[in-house]
Design a protein around this motif. Structure first.
Motif, PDB file in Angstrom:
ATOM      1  N   THR A  95       0.823  -1.209   0.000  1.00 42.53           N
ATOM      2  CA  THR A  95       0.000   0.000   0.000  1.00 42.53           C
ATOM      3  C   THR A  95       0.855   1.255   0.000  1.00 42.53           C
ATOM      4  N   PHE A  96       1.928   1.269   0.807  1.00 41.97           N
ATOM      5  CA  PHE A  96       2.772   2.459   0.877  1.00 41.97           C
ATOM      6  C   PHE A  96       3.562   2.661  -0.402  1.00 41.97           C
ATOM      7  N   ALA A  97       3.843   1.589  -1.125  1.00 44.46           N
ATOM      8  CA  ALA A  97       4.540   1.732  -2.403  1.00 44.46           C
ATOM      9  C   ALA A  97       3.663   2.479  -3.405  1.00 44.46           C
ATOM     10  N   LEU A  98       2.384   2.110  -3.474  1.00 40.07           N
ATOM     11  CA  LEU A  98       1.454   2.815  -4.369  1.00 40.07           C
ATOM     12  C   LEU A  98       1.287   4.265  -3.945  1.00 40.07           C
ATOM     13  N   TYR A  99       1.131   4.502  -2.651  1.00 35.95           N
ATOM     14  CA  TYR A  99       0.978   5.873  -2.157  1.00 35.95           C
ATOM     15  C   TYR A  99       2.232   6.688  -2.426  1.00 35.95           C
ATOM     16  N   SER A 100       3.397   6.076  -2.275  1.00 36.47           N
ATOM     17  CA  SER A 100       4.653   6.766  -2.545  1.00 36.47           C
ATOM     18  C   SER A 100       4.773   7.156  -4.019  1.00 36.47           C
ATOM     19  N   LEU A 101       4.392   6.241  -4.914  1.00 33.02           N
ATOM     20  CA  LEU A 101       4.420   6.553  -6.350  1.00 33.02           C
ATOM     21  C   LEU A 101       3.516   7.739  -6.677  1.00 33.02           C
ATOM     22  N   ILE A 102       2.317   7.733  -6.141  1.00 29.74           N
ATOM     23  CA  ILE A 102       1.368   8.811  -6.411  1.00 29.74           C
ATOM     24  C   ILE A 102       1.886  10.136  -5.851  1.00 29.74           C
ATOM     25  N   CYS A 103       2.454  10.102  -4.655  1.00 24.99           N
ATOM     26  CA  CYS A 103       2.967  11.331  -4.037  1.00 24.99           C
ATOM     27  C   CYS A 103       4.094  11.946  -4.853  1.00 24.99           C
ATOM     28  N   ARG A 104       4.941  11.133  -5.433  1.00 22.11           N
ATOM     29  CA  ARG A 104       6.063  11.683  -6.197  1.00 22.11           C
ATOM     30  C   ARG A 104       5.620  12.230  -7.548  1.00 22.11           C
ATOM     31  N   VAL A 108       1.882  15.303  -3.697  1.00 25.46           N
ATOM     32  CA  VAL A 108       0.838  15.415  -2.665  1.00 25.46           C
ATOM     33  C   VAL A 108       1.291  14.733  -1.389  1.00 25.46           C
ATOM     34  N   GLY A 109       2.598  14.579  -1.217  1.00 29.02           N
ATOM     35  CA  GLY A 109       3.125  13.882  -0.057  1.00 29.02           C
ATOM     36  C   GLY A 109       2.865  14.628   1.226  1.00 29.02           C
ATOM     37  N   SER A 110       2.823  13.885   2.322  1.00 27.50           N
ATOM     38  CA  SER A 110       2.513  14.455   3.625  1.00 27.50           C
ATOM     39  C   SER A 110       3.748  14.684   4.480  1.00 27.50           C
ATOM     40  N   LEU A 111       4.952  14.433   3.950  1.00 31.12           N
ATOM     41  CA  LEU A 111       6.164  14.658   4.722  1.00 31.12           C
ATOM     42  C   LEU A 111       6.406  16.153   4.879  1.00 31.12           C
ATOM     43  N   GLN A 150      -5.881  15.659  -0.987  1.00 36.72           N
ATOM     44  CA  GLN A 150      -4.632  15.129  -0.453  1.00 36.72           C
ATOM     45  C   GLN A 150      -4.859  14.420   0.875  1.00 36.72           C
ATOM     46  N   ARG A 151      -5.680  15.035   1.735  1.00 40.36           N
ATOM     47  CA  ARG A 151      -5.973  14.390   3.017  1.00 40.36           C
ATOM     48  C   ARG A 151      -6.791  13.117   2.817  1.00 40.36           C
ATOM     49  N   SER A 152      -7.691  13.140   1.848  1.00 40.14           N
ATOM     50  CA  SER A 152      -8.484  11.944   1.557  1.00 40.14           C
ATOM     51  C   SER A 152      -7.592  10.816   1.057  1.00 40.14           C
ATOM     52  N   LEU A 153      -6.600  11.173   0.241  1.00 40.22           N
ATOM     53  CA  LEU A 153      -5.667  10.169  -0.266  1.00 40.22           C
ATOM     54  C   LEU A 153      -4.844   9.575   0.871  1.00 40.22           C
ATOM     55  N   LEU A 154      -4.373  10.435   1.787  1.00 36.05           N
ATOM     56  CA  LEU A 154      -3.638   9.946   2.950  1.00 36.05           C
ATOM     57  C   LEU A 154      -4.519   9.058   3.810  1.00 36.05           C
TER      58      LEU A 154
END
Length: 773
Positions: A95-104, A108-111, A150-154
């Motif tokens: 799951t985090f791999a997909l979220y990481s790809l989308i964020c880059r 829309v990353g949350s860091l 972005q918050r919904s995606l997180l």
């Protein structure tokens, strides 16, 4: 602290030989498919528990088999093996791999402390297929503009993550309990009711108690156990097909699914919650992608796991088609279809296979917690590396005992596989729905396919999974509430921690002081420089933290070498060693002030040892040496800091030796105080192994390196700033509870910086500040 980016198993970077692929496929059987392989233990039992029973025809049995066959074909085989496995994040999955790809791809990353320099990492620019489409650009701009999206995606990623954690609680319970349920065949009805739960609890306690040893000690047994189990159930399946009903193959026609739903109607729809359990563990194929390779996982599933499961389910259906009028058989499940002479050996193998499957999901839960912690969505916890060779094997003590307690609670509370199956089914299908939603964004943003392709993907698989989701949700009161309750608690903890951490960082940024203020400090103001290296730990990537100004105000002294250190996570799985250290200078050279940013990925391994300090000093030395190769830094450098990527130990190596120090002995001897047996002290001698002098070193560089070695010999002190946040006066009740109760409790019990774990307390100074939010 040493950061390593090796995977769970060594995988060639380029082309794999067939021998390597087959070895990886063999190893994947013991780690990836333990949960999926043990699903025949409870699928039919949960499906026919209450919704469908006492039928005098084979339509229901053939209909269930048809659903199982096409579900196994469409979800694990088509969706995961042929589509989702391609969506890897530099070889990693989950799951985090997909979220990481989308964020880059959409930013829309949350860091909170991200930098433009992070996008220059080689792992940051992942592979894309073709030029960006107009639709992809629109979707990207839409996500970047709207904070709500972005918050919904997180939140969507957190839901999937928390359901995986819930699966880590429920899977060991249902797997072990289903395996132990075979005891009822050799005992009376009254006896097995009292022995199944205690035996299951004993196995679970033993399973969780042995986690600290690590799977590497018994890892060589995992693959043979699963292979024996798959061979066992497929052989029994072939026997049952031939002996009881060779015509069972007709049930593979999808027409039987239509007949099944038409005949059973609402009862048939509710029974889909039990059929769903046949794909439990499918997500592990994608989550464990970084441990193996795409080809090895595809070969193992397509040629070994998939045909074995189909034969096992067909064999059970063939047996039930000849015994469906016997009322008690429906309540026994898998073991009744096993020949009586083989039941005890099969029972032992089943328990071992259930332990293997449970081990995989428990280790996966540890990895999920580690990734959440790295990305700022979970408090820092103690992580123990159980193997010096296999970096992916970790143990989290606090999480392990929490999982064991909750697992025992649901086992004792439910005491049957039906309600456990309802709970596990909802957790599994929720994770799959989250994967489908994230994959649709990956198809548009990362693969640059048209919106039509993404819609076809989400409509087809989303509709299928929504059907199973609705069937699981309707059994909310019959056990499906458990993963919802567990996930709600974990989501609440993660979201509060992320919110508090983000607010704390924003306040740190608002209250930071300028570099000019730091440069203005000097002997005229009563500030003195003491020997040694002062390491100021902060989350800021620029500026001076307010905690340091608070420290200097109360104690007007700092070290001859001052380093502002920021250890941060970036949204990539691994950061290469040569790209990890980003080093710059603060102010003129004579001030001996530096900034070092250490970047690591969400799957990088941290090791608590002293190599981190050595790498840090070497990175500063490399910066000093490489400055003459770059444009010179302005003499009056203030806020603008020039950062450079350096490789510790590239051209300069640090040599540290301990030597006997006789100076004190000589002084004591002159004073007549030397004892008969003098106590000799050992003193650290530090030196840099430099390139030959012909490389153009100047006196200024030699002087700076000499001061750096002297500071290293004097020792290193850690100045750790802690910012405490609390809800300001007049805040609502929910905010006060979240910040003052939950976040502060988590913050007080959270681990500090990992590189400072082995540092003596005498070398650590903690500076606290309180913010009102």
């Amino acid at each position: 602290m040493e950061l390593e980016s090796a995977s769970h198993l060594t995988i060639p970077a380029k082309k794999e030989s067939w021998r390597t692929v087959l070895v990886l496929a063999y190893q994947s059987l013991g780690i990836v498919y333990g949960d999926l392989g043990t699903s025949p233990l409870y699928v039919y039992k949960n499906t026919f528990a209450e919704d469908i029973e006492h039928s005098e025809t084979n339509e229901e049995i053939f209909g269930v088999l048809s659903f199982i066959f096409w579900t196994l074909t469409l979800v694990p085989l088509v969706k995961y093996v042929f589509i989702v496995l391609r969506a890897d994040d530099n070889g990693e999955g989950g799951t985090f791999a997909l979220y990481s790809l989308i964020c880059r791809h959409a930013r829309v990353g949350s860091l909170h402390n991200s930098q433009v320099a992070d996008e220059e990492l080689s792992a940051y620019a992942s592979k894309t297929d073709g030029p960006r489409t107009r639709t992809g650009s629109r979707v990207r701009s839409l996500l970047e503009k709207h904070r709500v999206l972005q918050r919904s995606l997180l939140l969507l990623a957190l839901v999937g993550t928390c359901m995986v954690i819930g699966d880590g609680i429920l899977t060991p319970a249902i797997s072990v309990f289903s395996a132990v349920s075979g005891l009822e065949l050799s005992m009376s009805t009254k006896q097995h009711k009292y022995i199944e739960v205690p035996v299951a609890c004993i196995v679970l306690v033993a399973l969780f108690s042995l986690q600290h040893y690590g799977t590497h000690r018994v890892g060589f047994l995992f693959a043979p156990i699963v292979i024996i189990w798959l061979l066992c159930i497929s052989t029994i399946g072939v026997y049952n097909i031939i002996y009881w009903n060779p015509q069972v193959y007709q049930a593979l026609s999808p027409h039987y699914m239509y007949k099944f739903l038409r005949r059973t109607r609402r009862r048939g729809w509710m029974s889909l919650g039990g059929i769903l359990l046949c794909i439990t563990g499918s997500e592990a194929m994608f989550a464990d992608l970084g441990h193996f390779s795409q080809l090895s996982i595809k070969i193992a599933f397509t040629f070994v796991v998939y045909p074995s499961l189909i034969l096992a389910y067909m064999g059970q259906a063939a047996y039930l088609s000849r015994h469906h009028i016997i009322e008690s058989d429906y309540h026994i499940g898998f073991y009744v279809s096993v020949p009586e002479k083989l039941r005890w050996p099969v029972l032992v193998i089943a328990i071992l296979a259930a332990v293997v499957g449970s081990q995989a999901i428990i280790t996966g839960t540890f990895s999920i917690i580690k990734q959440c912690s790295a990305l700022g969505c979970f408090p820092k916890v103690k992580i123990v590396h159980t193997s010096s060779k296999v970096n992916g094997q970790i143990y989290v003590p606090e999480i392990n005992w929490i999982l064991m307690t909750l697992c025992l609670a649901v086992t004792i509370g439910f005491r049957d596989t039906k309600r456990l199956g309802n709970a596990a089914g909802l957790a599994v299908i929720t994770v799959m729905l989250v994967t489908t939603c994230l994959m649709s964004l990956v198809i548009v943003l990362c693969w640059n396919r048209s919106i039509l392709v993404a819609l076809c993907f989400i409509v087809f698989f989303g509709s299928l999974e929504s059907l199973y989701f609705s069937a699981s949700l309707i059994k909310f009161l019959q056990g499906a509430w458990v993963p919802v309750a567990l996930s709600s608690v974990f989501i609440l903890v993660m979201y509060i921690w992320h919110y508090g951490t983000l607010k704390k960082y924003e306040l740190d940024v608002q209250n930071k002081v300028s570099v000019d203020w730091l440069l203005s400090l000097g002997p005229s103001l009563g500030i003195v420089r003491v020997k040694g290296i002062g390491l100021v730990c902060t989350d800021l990537v620029s500026g001076i933290p307010a905690t340091f100004s608070h420290f200097v105000t109360n104690l007007p002294a700092f070290h001859q070498v001052l380093v502002f250190l920021c250890v941060k996570a970036v949204p990539v799985p691994h950061v290469r060693a040569e790209e990890r250290f980003l080093v710059g200078r603060i102010g003129p050279k004579e001030n001996r002030m530096y900034r070092c940013i250490v970047r690591h990925g969400y799957r990088d391994v941290h090791r608590d040892d002293m190599e981190f300090e050595r790498d840090l000093v070497c990175s500063i030395a490399e910066l000093v040496r490489s400055e003459r190769l770059r444009p010179s830094v302005a003499e009056n450098q203030t806020e603008s800091e020039e950062m450079a990527v350096v490789v510790p130990g590239g051209r300069i190596r640090l040599c540290e030796e301990e030597e006997e120090d006789d100076d004190d002995d000589d002084e004591r001897a002159d004073a007549g105080l030397l004892e008969a047996k003098p106590v000799r002290r050992r003193k650290k001698r530090v030196r840099f192994v430099l390139p030959p002098k012909g490389t153009g070193r100047d006196e200024e560089e030699e002087e700076e390196l000499r001061e750096l070695t002297e500071a290293r010999e004097a020792g290193m002190a850690f100045i750790i700033g802690r910012s405490v946040v609390r809800a300001k006066m007049g805040s609502g009740l929910a905010k006060r509870l979240a910040i003052n109760l939950v976040y502060q409790f988590l913050s007080r019990n959270s681990r500090g910086p990992e590189f400072a774990v082995n540092v003596p307390h005498a070398s650590t100074l903690e500076v606290n500040m309180t913010y009102d939010v």
